[in-house]
Design an enzyme around this catalytic site. Sequence first.
Site, mmCIF file in Angstrom:
data_model
loop_
_atom_site.group_PDB
_atom_site.id
_atom_site.type_symbol
_atom_site.label_atom_id
_atom_site.label_comp_id
_atom_site.label_asym_id
_atom_site.label_seq_id
_atom_site.Cartn_x
_atom_site.Cartn_y
_atom_site.Cartn_z
ATOM 1 N N LYS A 1 7.284 -0.505 4.997
ATOM 2 C CA LYS A 1 7.376 -0.574 3.758
ATOM 3 C C LYS A 1 6.880 0.485 3.275
ATOM 4 C CE LYS A 1 4.654 -4.035 2.821
ATOM 5 N NZ LYS A 1 4.498 -4.537 3.330
ATOM 6 N N ARG B 1 2.003 -7.891 -4.555
ATOM 7 C CA ARG B 1 1.799 -9.126 -3.236
ATOM 8 C C ARG B 1 1.497 -11.427 -3.979
ATOM 9 N NH1 ARG B 1 -0.149 -4.792 -0.290
ATOM 10 N NH2 ARG B 1 -0.515 -5.852 1.963
ATOM 11 N N ARG C 1 0.288 0.069 16.014
ATOM 12 C CA ARG C 1 0.514 1.041 14.849
ATOM 13 C C ARG C 1 -0.474 1.827 14.714
ATOM 14 N NH1 ARG C 1 1.849 -0.898 8.455
ATOM 15 N NH2 ARG C 1 -0.102 -2.486 8.956
ATOM 16 N N ARG D 1 -6.272 0.584 12.979
ATOM 17 C CA ARG D 1 -6.457 0.167 11.296
ATOM 18 C C ARG D 1 -7.156 -0.442 12.270
ATOM 19 N NH1 ARG D 1 -2.443 -0.402 6.787
ATOM 20 N NH2 ARG D 1 -3.395 -2.272 6.147
ATOM 21 N N ARG E 1 -3.044 -11.617 8.605
ATOM 22 C CA ARG E 1 -2.072 -10.647 7.357
ATOM 23 C C ARG E 1 -0.834 -11.454 7.329
ATOM 24 N NH1 ARG E 1 -2.672 -5.362 8.947
ATOM 25 N NH2 ARG E 1 -1.797 -5.182 7.672
HETATM 26 P P1 AMP Z 1 -1.847 -2.747 3.205
HETATM 27 O O1 AMP Z 1 -2.170 -1.101 3.985
HETATM 28 O O2 AMP Z 1 -0.548 -2.832 1.596
HETATM 29 O O3 AMP Z 1 -1.014 -3.573 4.176
HETATM 30 O O4 AMP Z 1 -2.947 -3.539 2.510
HETATM 31 C C1 AMP Z 1 -4.066 -3.501 3.276
HETATM 32 C C2 AMP Z 1 -4.963 -4.573 2.511
HETATM 33 O O5 AMP Z 1 -5.401 -4.506 1.420
HETATM 34 C C3 AMP Z 1 -4.116 -6.044 2.494
HETATM 35 O O6 AMP Z 1 -4.590 -6.545 3.607
HETATM 36 C C4 AMP Z 1 -4.798 -6.544 1.057
HETATM 37 O O7 AMP Z 1 -6.773 -6.708 1.681
HETATM 38 C C5 AMP Z 1 -5.331 -5.202 0.173
HETATM 39 N N1 AMP Z 1 -3.962 -5.007 -0.625
HETATM 40 C C6 AMP Z 1 -3.438 -3.730 -0.807
HETATM 41 N N2 AMP Z 1 -2.769 -3.966 -2.089
HETATM 42 C C7 AMP Z 1 -2.573 -5.119 -2.712
HETATM 43 C C8 AMP Z 1 -1.962 -6.323 -3.109
HETATM 44 N N3 AMP Z 1 -1.257 -5.271 -4.260
HETATM 45 N N4 AMP Z 1 -3.046 -6.831 -3.829
HETATM 46 C C9 AMP Z 1 -4.147 -8.356 -3.272
HETATM 47 N N5 AMP Z 1 -4.158 -7.211 -2.203
HETATM 48 C C10 AMP Z 1 -3.864 -6.207 -1.399
#
Ligand code: AMP
Length: 231
Positions: free
Chosen positions: A15, A90, A129, A159, A170
């Site tokens: 994404k 989400r 990654r 990360r 996750r």
């Molecule tokens: P990502 O980089 O999109 O994988 O986001 C990393 C982490 O940020 C996720 O595992 C969540 O803990 C938090 N996070 C990001 N976007 C959201 C969202 N829309 N709702 C809740 N938690 C989020």
Amino acid sequence: MALNVIMLGPPGAGKGTQAERFAARHALPKISTGEMLRDGIKRGLPLALKAKEKIDRGELVDDRTMIGIVRERLSRDDTNAGFVLDGFPRTVFQGRELDAMMEELGKGPLIVIDITVPEEELVRRLAARRVCSTCGMNAEPIGEVASVCRRCGGTFAHRADDDDRVVRERLRVYAEQTKPVVDYYVGRPTFRAVNGAQPPDRVADELEATIVDAARTLVGFALGAQGQAGR
Ligand code: AMP
């Protein structure tokens, strides 16, 4: 017509990479909630620091915090011609709130893209990654460690929440809370699924054609509505 795109899909589906490319190609802002949180943590912002524990455990940050962050960002003028939203909504609650927000901010309909990838491939990708430790951009293609970041010259690092145990958490959270978001959108005329289990360039091409097609659908609807009104 504004291109208001949201990218759905499990962690590791690509994404972020695809949102970045599409946004750059169409000169739209890419809004990544995960990146915003990581940046906030780096800058010591209280809201982001409060969310850190959840992020580190692979859990979702609470809906209210996320909705507040996105509302503020979508209120800015640079989103008037459209945006690419990555990582939000989400939960179905966030999805409903996003619909309400779009209405309230006078923005047009959403184009919803679901990037699909089988689970074994996701685990493999997430373990490999790397992201830029300065600006958060993904090393590209996934799994290949470039020496420096193309966007800012920073160095790439693993990360923290891509560790095996957290990755599985996750993916579990995705299946439980985020998969229903796909069901929330699936009946819309601008919902499209894209096969993410292909090389990034192929995914980018498919995504481009798909979004153009969805945007045409919207224009068709708008013209149809005008025709009806004119009768
Ligand atoms: P990502 O980089 O999109 O994988 O986001 C990393 C982490 O940020 C996720 O595992 C969540 O803990 C938090 N996070 C990001 N976007 C959201 C969202 N829309 N709702 C809740 N938690 C989020």
